[in-house]
Scaffold this motif. Structure first.
Motif, short mmCIF file in Angstrom:
data_model
loop_
_atom_site.label_atom_id
_atom_site.label_comp_id
_atom_site.label_asym_id
_atom_site.label_seq_id
_atom_site.Cartn_x
_atom_site.Cartn_y
_atom_site.Cartn_z
N GLY A 1 -1.58 4.70 -10.78
CA GLY A 1 -1.87 4.53 -9.37
C GLY A 1 -1.64 5.80 -8.57
O GLY A 1 -1.67 6.92 -9.09
N VAL A 2 -1.36 5.62 -7.27
CA VAL A 2 -1.26 6.74 -6.34
C VAL A 2 0.11 7.40 -6.43
O VAL A 2 1.13 6.79 -6.12
CB VAL A 2 -1.53 6.27 -4.89
N MET A 3 0.11 8.64 -6.89
CA MET A 3 1.27 9.52 -6.83
C MET A 3 0.76 10.87 -6.35
O MET A 3 -0.32 11.30 -6.72
CB MET A 3 1.94 9.67 -8.20
N GLN A 4 1.52 11.54 -5.50
CA GLN A 4 1.18 12.88 -5.04
C GLN A 4 2.23 13.84 -5.60
O GLN A 4 3.38 13.83 -5.19
CB GLN A 4 1.12 12.92 -3.51
N ILE A 5 1.80 14.66 -6.58
CA ILE A 5 2.71 15.49 -7.36
C ILE A 5 2.34 16.95 -7.14
O ILE A 5 1.16 17.31 -7.19
CB ILE A 5 2.62 15.13 -8.85
N ASN B 1 -6.71 -2.95 -12.74
CA ASN B 1 -7.00 -2.05 -11.64
C ASN B 1 -5.70 -1.35 -11.24
O ASN B 1 -4.70 -2.02 -10.94
CB ASN B 1 -7.58 -2.82 -10.46
N PRO B 2 -5.66 -0.01 -11.21
CA PRO B 2 -4.39 0.68 -10.95
C PRO B 2 -3.80 0.41 -9.58
O PRO B 2 -2.61 0.61 -9.36
CB PRO B 2 -4.75 2.17 -11.10
N LEU B 3 -4.64 -0.07 -8.64
CA LEU B 3 -4.16 -0.34 -7.29
C LEU B 3 -3.90 -1.83 -7.03
O LEU B 3 -3.50 -2.20 -5.94
CB LEU B 3 -5.15 0.19 -6.25
N GLY B 4 -4.13 -2.68 -8.04
CA GLY B 4 -4.04 -4.12 -7.83
C GLY B 4 -2.72 -4.59 -7.25
O GLY B 4 -2.67 -5.16 -6.14
N PRO B 5 -1.58 -4.38 -7.94
CA PRO B 5 -0.30 -4.83 -7.38
C PRO B 5 0.03 -4.17 -6.04
O PRO B 5 0.61 -4.82 -5.16
CB PRO B 5 0.71 -4.43 -8.47
N SER B 6 -0.34 -2.90 -5.88
CA SER B 6 -0.06 -2.22 -4.61
C SER B 6 -0.84 -2.86 -3.47
O SER B 6 -0.33 -2.97 -2.35
CB SER B 6 -0.42 -0.74 -4.72
N VAL B 7 -2.07 -3.28 -3.73
CA VAL B 7 -2.88 -3.92 -2.69
C VAL B 7 -2.27 -5.27 -2.30
O VAL B 7 -2.25 -5.64 -1.12
CB VAL B 7 -4.34 -4.07 -3.16
N ILE B 8 -1.77 -6.02 -3.27
CA ILE B 8 -1.07 -7.27 -2.95
C ILE B 8 0.10 -6.98 -2.01
O ILE B 8 0.30 -7.67 -0.99
CB ILE B 8 -0.57 -7.97 -4.23
N THR B 9 0.86 -5.94 -2.32
CA THR B 9 2.01 -5.57 -1.49
C THR B 9 1.56 -5.16 -0.09
O THR B 9 2.14 -5.58 0.92
CB THR B 9 2.77 -4.42 -2.16
N LEU B 10 0.52 -4.34 0.00
CA LEU B 10 0.03 -3.88 1.30
C LEU B 10 -0.47 -5.04 2.14
O LEU B 10 -0.18 -5.14 3.34
CB LEU B 10 -1.08 -2.85 1.11
N LEU B 11 -1.25 -5.93 1.54
CA LEU B 11 -1.80 -7.05 2.29
C LEU B 11 -0.70 -7.98 2.78
O LEU B 11 -0.70 -8.41 3.94
CB LEU B 11 -2.80 -7.82 1.43
N LEU B 12 0.25 -8.29 1.92
CA LEU B 12 1.33 -9.19 2.33
C LEU B 12 2.24 -8.54 3.37
O LEU B 12 2.73 -9.21 4.28
CB LEU B 12 2.15 -9.62 1.12
N ASP B 13 2.46 -7.24 3.25
CA ASP B 13 3.31 -6.56 4.23
C ASP B 13 2.64 -6.50 5.59
O ASP B 13 3.31 -6.56 6.62
CB ASP B 13 3.64 -5.15 3.74
N ASP B 14 1.32 -6.36 5.61
CA ASP B 14 0.60 -6.27 6.87
C ASP B 14 0.34 -7.62 7.52
O ASP B 14 0.16 -7.72 8.72
CB ASP B 14 -0.76 -5.57 6.66
N CYS B 15 0.30 -8.69 6.70
CA CYS B 15 0.05 -10.02 7.25
C CYS B 15 1.25 -10.48 8.08
O CYS B 15 2.37 -10.01 7.88
CB CYS B 15 -0.19 -11.02 6.11
N PRO B 16 1.03 -11.39 9.02
CA PRO B 16 2.15 -11.92 9.79
C PRO B 16 3.22 -12.51 8.88
O PRO B 16 2.91 -13.03 7.80
CB PRO B 16 1.49 -13.02 10.64
N LEU B 17 4.47 -12.41 9.30
CA LEU B 17 5.56 -12.93 8.50
C LEU B 17 5.39 -14.44 8.33
O LEU B 17 5.27 -15.17 9.32
CB LEU B 17 6.90 -12.64 9.20
#
Length: 532
Positions: A328-332, A108-124
């Motif tokens: 994944g997500v790039m805006q070009i 899934n092209p967003l898989g690693p990015s979603v892991i990053t987003l979820l962990l960044d948003d979760c409490p430290l």
């Protein structure tokens, strides 16, 4: 790029607290290793870390809808809010992480990015939670006849990198145990799954943000004969796009982090003959990585990193191409000097009124932070060529995929009609290669005559050098700064005053990029000459 999901929303989270904490309140997570069989019904090839079906469902639901979050003011999806709430307590955080390791798919092209987003948003997480997780992941690839999948190993490496970035400092030093370090270094081999190699390398880079870790990792790499990064950096120009990513990251690490005696920096050995336009290393957001020839860019940060090229166009018809290396997500697209990069807020190319960009992952065109569904064709894939045509005679922008043009875009010309640069923004773990005309285009436009940047631009030899970040910073420290220099660029004279706050100390160029005063955060109404 749409909602960057980097901010917690306490009001929404509170609504889920009672329900979801009840699910994890009395859960006792076992101490176990990679070789533990959780269920007697599991075979040796279906190992999973313990979690709940409900959390798995929420993770997959978040992954499924994350690509549809398009507006910058859009709220995070309910599934994501529930996961935030569950992760608010130690056991819940560990279960959310374990679930991501189990269920985020490899391709899934967003898989690693979603892991990053979820962990960044979760409490430290607490240091204890992270150490407990590390103990759970006993990072051996095999134990008896039990083996975790390459997908799980890839996800574990993404998680380790995110945690290292989130807990830089003493906690990061504690997390980088001998077992973790040996595991990550042992993955830097050709016979390991390429995605595991890639994200092991990125995790090592994240751990090296702490200086003590950097010394430890460098020493461990030097113990390998030869240093595995030397072999991996040879992949940087390959046509196999995962190997190419590995090569890019290995070369970047050797130039910037894990330096070796006797090895030339990449910028000293790259051939820049015939390259007259490149990505502007002096006009780039802080975490974007640029190749030694200035034509390839990659983002491994959780922020939305942007860059413009070195050549401006004001009239005529212009065209450039981009090779898509990650999907994944790039805006070009196209931006101007007035375009502002706000990487931590998720604003990049197409997110202001002075730029327009195409996102082939979500099949959207972006302008003024608003998206528009662009076509029903498949999402872009690695190896696709994105063509970007700017026609300042007809006032239209035409994107194409592998030579097939999409419908013209005209939105940006209501605001600006000159002063354009090729430009792009990158979500986490994304990479592409630009062609400004120094080599033949693969799919040149056939319906109109156009110009190539490379035929009209020039660069001084010193402007063609892409310095490693530590060398660039050392040079900045040695530069003599006059008392009246701009406090942002230290290059031009501070010549303007910001109104109504009246703060001074900025040059005209830097001031044009500001929305708020850097000193007091007041909105800037007027940029006036400073006559004092």
């Amino acid at each position: 790029m749409g909602n960057c999901l980097c901010k917690d929303t306490p009001e929404e989270l509170a609504a889920y607290n009672e329900q979801n904490h009840a699910e994890t309140e009395n859960t006792v997570l076992p101490e176990f290793s990679v070789g533990t069989v959780v269920s007697s019904n599991m075979s040796s090839t279906t190992f999973k870390f313990p979690t709940s079906a409900n959390i798995d469902k929420l993770v997959l639901e978040t992954l499924g809808v994350i690509g549809s979050l398009v507006d910058n003011e859009q709220e995070p999806p309910p599934a994501m809010l529930k996961l935030h709430s569950i992760a608010d307590k130690e056991d819940g955080w560990i279960q959310v992480v374990s679930s991501m390791v189990n269920v985020i798919p490899m391709h899934n092209p967003l898989g690693p990015s979603v892991i990053t987003l979820l962990l960044d948003d979760c409490p430290l997480p607490s240091k204890e939670s992270v150490m407990r997780l590390s103990h759970m992941f006993q990072l051996s690839q095999k134990l008896g006849n039990i083996q975790i999948s390459a997908t799980q190993q890839r996800n574990i490496c993404v998680v380790l990198g995110c945690i290292a970035e989130k807990l830089a400092g003493p906690s990061s030093i504690a997390i980088l145990s001998d077992a973790t370090l040996d595991y990550l270094v042992s993955n830097l081999k050709e016979d390991i799954d390429l995605y595991v190699v890639l994200y092991s390398l990125i995790a090592l880079e994240k751990f090296a943000q702490t200086s003590e870790n950097k010394i430890t990792i460098k020493k461990r790499l030097m113990e390998e004969k030869p240093n595995p990064l030397l072999k991996l950096e040879e992949w940087a120009t390959e046509n196999h796009y995962v190997r190419r990513q590995v090569g890019f990251c290995a070369r970047w690490c050797l130039d910037n982090l894990f330096l070796m005696d006797g090895r030339k920096y990449s910028h000293d050995s790259v051939d820049m003959t015939g390259i007259n336009v490149m990505l502007n290393t002096k006009d780039v957001s802080e975490y974007l990585k640029i190749s030694p020839n200035g034509l390839e860019a990659r983002c491994d940060a959780y922020s939305f990193e942007s860059v413009r090229c070195t050549f401006q166009v004001d009239s005529g018809i212009w065209y450039y191409e981009t090779l898509v290396i990650t999907t994944g997500v790039m805006q070009i697209g196209w931006a101007t000097k007035e375009s502002t990069f706000l990487n931590h807020e998720g604003y990049g190319i197409g997110d202001d009124e002075f730029s327009l960009a195409y996102d082939g992952c979500r099949r959207l065109v972006w302008h003024n932070a608003k998206s528009e569904k662009y076509h029903e064709r498949p999402c872009w894939k690695a190896g696709d060529i994105l063509g970007c045509l700017l026609d300042l005679n007809k006032l239209e922008i035409v994107f194409s995929i592998n030579g097939v043009p999409l419908k013209p875009c005209v939105q940006v010309f209501k605001t600006v009609q000159s002063g354009f640069f090729a430009a792009a923004s990158f979500m986490s773990f994304q990479q592409c290669l630009f062609n400004f005309g120094n080599v033949p285009f693969q799919y040149p436009p056939v319906d109109r005559a156009f110009q190539k940047f490379n035929d009209y631009a020039t660069l001084k030899p010193e402007d063609k050098v892409v310095l490693p970040r530590h060398i660039y910073l050392d040079q900045l420290r040695k530069v003599s700064v006059t008392e009246d220099s701009c406090t942002l660029c230290f290059d031009q004279r501070a010549s303007v005053r910001l109104l109504p706050c009246k703060h001074r100390g900025f040059c005209q160029t830097c001031s044009n990029h500001l929305v708020e005063c850097p000193m007091c955060r007041a909105e800037i109404k007027i940029i006036a000459p400073d006559n004092t």
